[in-house]
Write an enzyme that holds these catalytic residues in place. Structure first.
Site, PDB file in Angstrom:
ATOM      1  N   THR A 150      -5.546  -7.730  10.545  1.00 37.53           N
ATOM      2  CA  THR A 150      -5.939  -6.482   9.871  1.00 37.53           C
ATOM      3  C   THR A 150      -5.634  -5.270  10.749  1.00 37.53           C
ATOM      4  O   THR A 150      -5.059  -4.290  10.292  1.00 37.53           O
ATOM      5  CB  THR A 150      -7.455  -6.511   9.556  1.00 37.53           C
ATOM      6  OG1 THR A 150      -7.721  -7.660   8.752  1.00 37.53           O
ATOM      7  CG2 THR A 150      -7.899  -5.254   8.836  1.00 37.53           C
ATOM      8  N   HIS A 198      -1.843  -5.652   1.467  1.00 36.17           N
ATOM      9  CA  HIS A 198      -3.119  -6.325   1.202  1.00 36.17           C
ATOM     10  C   HIS A 198      -2.835  -7.729   0.696  1.00 36.17           C
ATOM     11  O   HIS A 198      -1.871  -7.944  -0.031  1.00 36.17           O
ATOM     12  CB  HIS A 198      -3.909  -5.568   0.122  1.00 36.17           C
ATOM     13  CG  HIS A 198      -5.083  -6.356  -0.405  1.00 36.17           C
ATOM     14  ND1 HIS A 198      -6.309  -6.354   0.212  1.00 36.17           N
ATOM     15  CD2 HIS A 198      -5.193  -7.218  -1.460  1.00 36.17           C
ATOM     16  CE1 HIS A 198      -7.128  -7.167  -0.455  1.00 36.17           C
ATOM     17  NE2 HIS A 198      -6.478  -7.707  -1.475  1.00 36.17           N
ATOM     18  N   ARG A 214      -1.806 -14.467   4.027  1.00 36.67           N
ATOM     19  CA  ARG A 214      -2.611 -13.860   5.104  1.00 36.67           C
ATOM     20  C   ARG A 214      -1.914 -13.987   6.467  1.00 36.67           C
ATOM     21  O   ARG A 214      -1.892 -13.041   7.250  1.00 36.67           O
ATOM     22  CB  ARG A 214      -4.010 -14.498   5.177  1.00 36.67           C
ATOM     23  CG  ARG A 214      -4.916 -14.238   3.992  1.00 36.67           C
ATOM     24  CD  ARG A 214      -5.424 -12.825   3.880  1.00 36.67           C
ATOM     25  NE  ARG A 214      -6.179 -12.366   5.021  1.00 36.67           N
ATOM     26  CZ  ARG A 214      -6.832 -11.196   5.048  1.00 36.67           C
ATOM     27  NH1 ARG A 214      -6.816 -10.384   3.983  1.00 36.67           N
ATOM     28  NH2 ARG A 214      -7.489 -10.824   6.111  1.00 36.67           N
ATOM     29  N   ASN A 270      -1.872  -0.333   7.272  1.00 35.47           N
ATOM     30  CA  ASN A 270      -1.363  -1.659   7.627  1.00 35.47           C
ATOM     31  C   ASN A 270      -0.493  -2.302   6.543  1.00 35.47           C
ATOM     32  O   ASN A 270      -0.325  -3.514   6.497  1.00 35.47           O
ATOM     33  CB  ASN A 270      -2.508  -2.574   8.090  1.00 35.47           C
ATOM     34  CG  ASN A 270      -3.567  -2.760   7.022  1.00 35.47           C
ATOM     35  OD1 ASN A 270      -3.362  -2.402   5.871  1.00 35.47           O
ATOM     36  ND2 ASN A 270      -4.684  -3.341   7.406  1.00 35.47           N
ATOM     37  N   LYS A 309       0.826  -1.212   0.000  1.00 34.30           N
ATOM     38  CA  LYS A 309       0.000   0.000   0.000  1.00 34.30           C
ATOM     39  C   LYS A 309       0.865   1.269   0.000  1.00 34.30           C
ATOM     40  O   LYS A 309       2.083   1.197   0.227  1.00 34.30           O
ATOM     41  CB  LYS A 309      -0.921  -0.036   1.228  1.00 34.30           C
ATOM     42  CG  LYS A 309      -1.887  -1.235   1.223  1.00 34.30           C
ATOM     43  CD  LYS A 309      -2.838  -1.186   2.416  1.00 34.30           C
ATOM     44  CE  LYS A 309      -3.716  -2.416   2.465  1.00 34.30           C
ATOM     45  NZ  LYS A 309      -4.732  -2.315   3.540  1.00 34.30           N
ATOM     46  N   PHE A 319     -15.555   3.270   7.046  1.00 34.47           N
ATOM     47  CA  PHE A 319     -14.177   3.553   6.645  1.00 34.47           C
ATOM     48  C   PHE A 319     -13.973   3.499   5.134  1.00 34.47           C
ATOM     49  O   PHE A 319     -12.866   3.724   4.646  1.00 34.47           O
ATOM     50  CB  PHE A 319     -13.208   2.580   7.342  1.00 34.47           C
ATOM     51  CG  PHE A 319     -13.446   1.115   7.027  1.00 34.47           C
ATOM     52  CD1 PHE A 319     -12.887   0.524   5.908  1.00 34.47           C
ATOM     53  CD2 PHE A 319     -14.221   0.331   7.874  1.00 34.47           C
ATOM     54  CE1 PHE A 319     -13.106  -0.823   5.624  1.00 34.47           C
ATOM     55  CE2 PHE A 319     -14.443  -1.020   7.604  1.00 34.47           C
ATOM     56  CZ  PHE A 319     -13.873  -1.592   6.458  1.00 34.47           C
ATOM     57  N   ARG A 374       2.574  -6.796   9.319  1.00 36.71           N
ATOM     58  CA  ARG A 374       1.868  -5.739  10.040  1.00 36.71           C
ATOM     59  C   ARG A 374       2.370  -5.626  11.482  1.00 36.71           C
ATOM     60  O   ARG A 374       2.478  -4.516  12.021  1.00 36.71           O
ATOM     61  CB  ARG A 374       0.359  -6.008   9.990  1.00 36.71           C
ATOM     62  CG  ARG A 374      -0.224  -5.786   8.587  1.00 36.71           C
ATOM     63  CD  ARG A 374      -1.585  -6.416   8.429  1.00 36.71           C
ATOM     64  NE  ARG A 374      -2.270  -5.987   7.203  1.00 36.71           N
ATOM     65  CZ  ARG A 374      -3.417  -6.499   6.781  1.00 36.71           C
ATOM     66  NH1 ARG A 374      -4.008  -7.458   7.480  1.00 36.71           N
ATOM     67  NH2 ARG A 374      -3.974  -6.073   5.669  1.00 36.71           N
ATOM     68  N   TYR A 388     -12.299  -2.731  -3.605  1.00 36.78           N
ATOM     69  CA  TYR A 388     -12.815  -2.669  -2.237  1.00 36.78           C
ATOM     70  C   TYR A 388     -14.345  -2.612  -2.195  1.00 36.78           C
ATOM     71  O   TYR A 388     -14.922  -2.228  -1.177  1.00 36.78           O
ATOM     72  CB  TYR A 388     -12.215  -1.469  -1.500  1.00 36.78           C
ATOM     73  CG  TYR A 388     -10.819  -1.712  -0.953  1.00 36.78           C
ATOM     74  CD1 TYR A 388     -10.510  -2.848  -0.191  1.00 36.78           C
ATOM     75  CD2 TYR A 388      -9.792  -0.778  -1.160  1.00 36.78           C
ATOM     76  CE1 TYR A 388      -9.240  -3.053   0.321  1.00 36.78           C
ATOM     77  CE2 TYR A 388      -8.512  -0.982  -0.644  1.00 36.78           C
ATOM     78  CZ  TYR A 388      -8.246  -2.128   0.099  1.00 36.78           C
ATOM     79  OH  TYR A 388      -6.994  -2.325   0.625  1.00 36.78           O
ATOM     80  N   GLU A 412      -9.465 -10.677  -7.824  1.00 36.17           N
ATOM     81  CA  GLU A 412      -8.504  -9.580  -7.649  1.00 36.17           C
ATOM     82  C   GLU A 412      -7.339  -9.691  -8.633  1.00 36.17           C
ATOM     83  O   GLU A 412      -6.874  -8.680  -9.161  1.00 36.17           O
ATOM     84  CB  GLU A 412      -7.999  -9.548  -6.201  1.00 36.17           C
ATOM     85  CG  GLU A 412      -9.106  -9.143  -5.230  1.00 36.17           C
ATOM     86  CD  GLU A 412      -8.693  -9.151  -3.766  1.00 36.17           C
ATOM     87  OE1 GLU A 412      -9.529  -8.794  -2.924  1.00 36.17           O
ATOM     88  OE2 GLU A 412      -7.529  -9.515  -3.459  1.00 36.17           O
TER      89      GLU A 412
HETATM   90  P1  DAT Z   1      -7.706  -7.053   5.305  1.00 41.22           P
HETATM   91  O1  DAT Z   1      -6.913  -5.958   4.630  1.00 41.22           O
HETATM   92  O2  DAT Z   1      -6.949  -7.670   6.446  1.00 41.22           O
HETATM   93  O3  DAT Z   1      -8.253  -8.067   4.334  1.00 41.22           O
HETATM   94  P2  DAT Z   1     -10.413  -5.979   5.432  1.00 41.22           P
HETATM   95  O4  DAT Z   1     -10.651  -6.620   4.105  1.00 41.22           O
HETATM   96  O5  DAT Z   1     -11.399  -6.265   6.514  1.00 41.22           O
HETATM   97  O6  DAT Z   1      -8.966  -6.349   5.997  1.00 41.22           O
HETATM   98  O7  DAT Z   1     -10.353  -4.406   5.259  1.00 41.22           O
HETATM   99  C1  DAT Z   1      -9.666  -3.833   4.153  1.00 41.22           C
HETATM  100  C2  DAT Z   1      -8.859  -2.664   4.636  1.00 41.22           C
HETATM  101  O8  DAT Z   1      -9.737  -1.651   5.102  1.00 41.22           O
HETATM  102  C3  DAT Z   1      -7.936  -2.971   5.818  1.00 41.22           C
HETATM  103  O9  DAT Z   1      -6.704  -3.493   5.411  1.00 41.22           O
HETATM  104  C4  DAT Z   1      -7.805  -1.632   6.455  1.00 41.22           C
HETATM  105  C5  DAT Z   1      -9.153  -0.973   6.207  1.00 41.22           C
HETATM  106  N1  DAT Z   1     -10.041  -1.161   7.354  1.00 41.22           N
HETATM  107  C6  DAT Z   1     -10.721  -2.287   7.709  1.00 41.22           C
HETATM  108  N2  DAT Z   1     -11.438  -2.115   8.816  1.00 41.22           N
HETATM  109  C7  DAT Z   1     -11.228  -0.818   9.178  1.00 41.22           C
HETATM  110  C8  DAT Z   1     -11.686  -0.004  10.238  1.00 41.22           C
HETATM  111  N3  DAT Z   1     -12.513  -0.473  11.173  1.00 41.22           N
HETATM  112  N4  DAT Z   1     -11.247   1.284  10.285  1.00 41.22           N
HETATM  113  C9  DAT Z   1     -10.410   1.775   9.365  1.00 41.22           C
HETATM  114  N5  DAT Z   1      -9.930   1.064   8.327  1.00 41.22           N
HETATM  115  C10 DAT Z   1     -10.340  -0.216   8.235  1.00 41.22           C
HETATM  116 MG    MG Z   2      -9.675  -7.969   2.883  1.00 38.86          MG
END
Ligand code: DAT
Ligand code: MG
Length: 140
Positions: free
Chosen positions: A91, A115, A85, A112, A9, A57, A102, A49, A126
């Site tokens: 996350t 991805h 993962r 973080n 990222k 968020f 992370r 996304y 993806e």
């Molecule tokens: P991951 O990236 O571990 O697959 P995710 O798919 O649930 O996690 O979310 C995608 C991204 O969105 C994550 O890397 C960071 C952001 N994100 C997720 N939950 C969040 C939150 N509660 N507040 C802020 N950013 C968030």
């Molecule tokens: Mg995800």
């Protein structure tokens, strides 16, 4: 064999962590079959996304991932999706264990570093979103 998409990222690129993150996946034994530096457009970010649309968020997430260049890659290996993962860590970086990407380089959920696709179907979606078939190599 599985393939999965990884993204380093904006904060990972800005902090000079491209080589480090790639090295971690390579040293784990995964092979890169696709790799490029790109600036994600809002349209592409919304497709990538889309599952998070409607969450609080979401707008910030799209704004952040489009804010500056990222590295996108496809890695291949047995159980690549799970291995990526677990190598990434939780996350929420505050909960990510030391030894994970992370857990070693991030403090906050919104920054973080990396991805990774979360399952076999999202991995295929993806990869197809970010790479044309001819951009992926075959070592066999
Ligand atoms: P991951 O990236 O571990 O697959 P995710 O798919 O649930 O996690 O979310 C995608 C991204 O969105 C994550 O890397 C960071 C952001 N994100 C997720 N939950 C969040 C939150 N509660 N507040 C802020 N950013 C968030
Ligand atoms: Mg995800």
């Amino acid at each position: 064999m599985e393939r999965t998409l990884i993204i380093i990222k904006p904060e990972g690129v800005q902090r000079g962590l491209i080589g480090n993150v790639i090295t971690r996946f390579e040293q784990r034994g995964l092979k890169f079959v696709g790799l490029k530096l790109i600036h994600i457009t809002p349209e592409l970010a919304e497709q990538h996304y889309g599952v998070h649309k409607g969450k609080g968020f979401y707008a910030g997430l799209v704004k952040h991932i489009t804010s500056s260049p990222v590295v996108v890659g496809v890695v291949e290996g047995p159980k690549a999706i799970t291995i990526v993962r677990t190598s990434m860590g939780a996350t929420n970086a505050a909960e990510a264990l030391p030894g994970t990407i992370r857990g070693d380089y991030a403090l906050e959920i919104g920054f973080n570093i990396v991805h990774g696709s979360d399952g076999p179907e999202t991995a295929i979606q993806e990869i197809n979103l970010f790479f044309k078939p001819e951009e992926l190599v075959d070592y066999s």
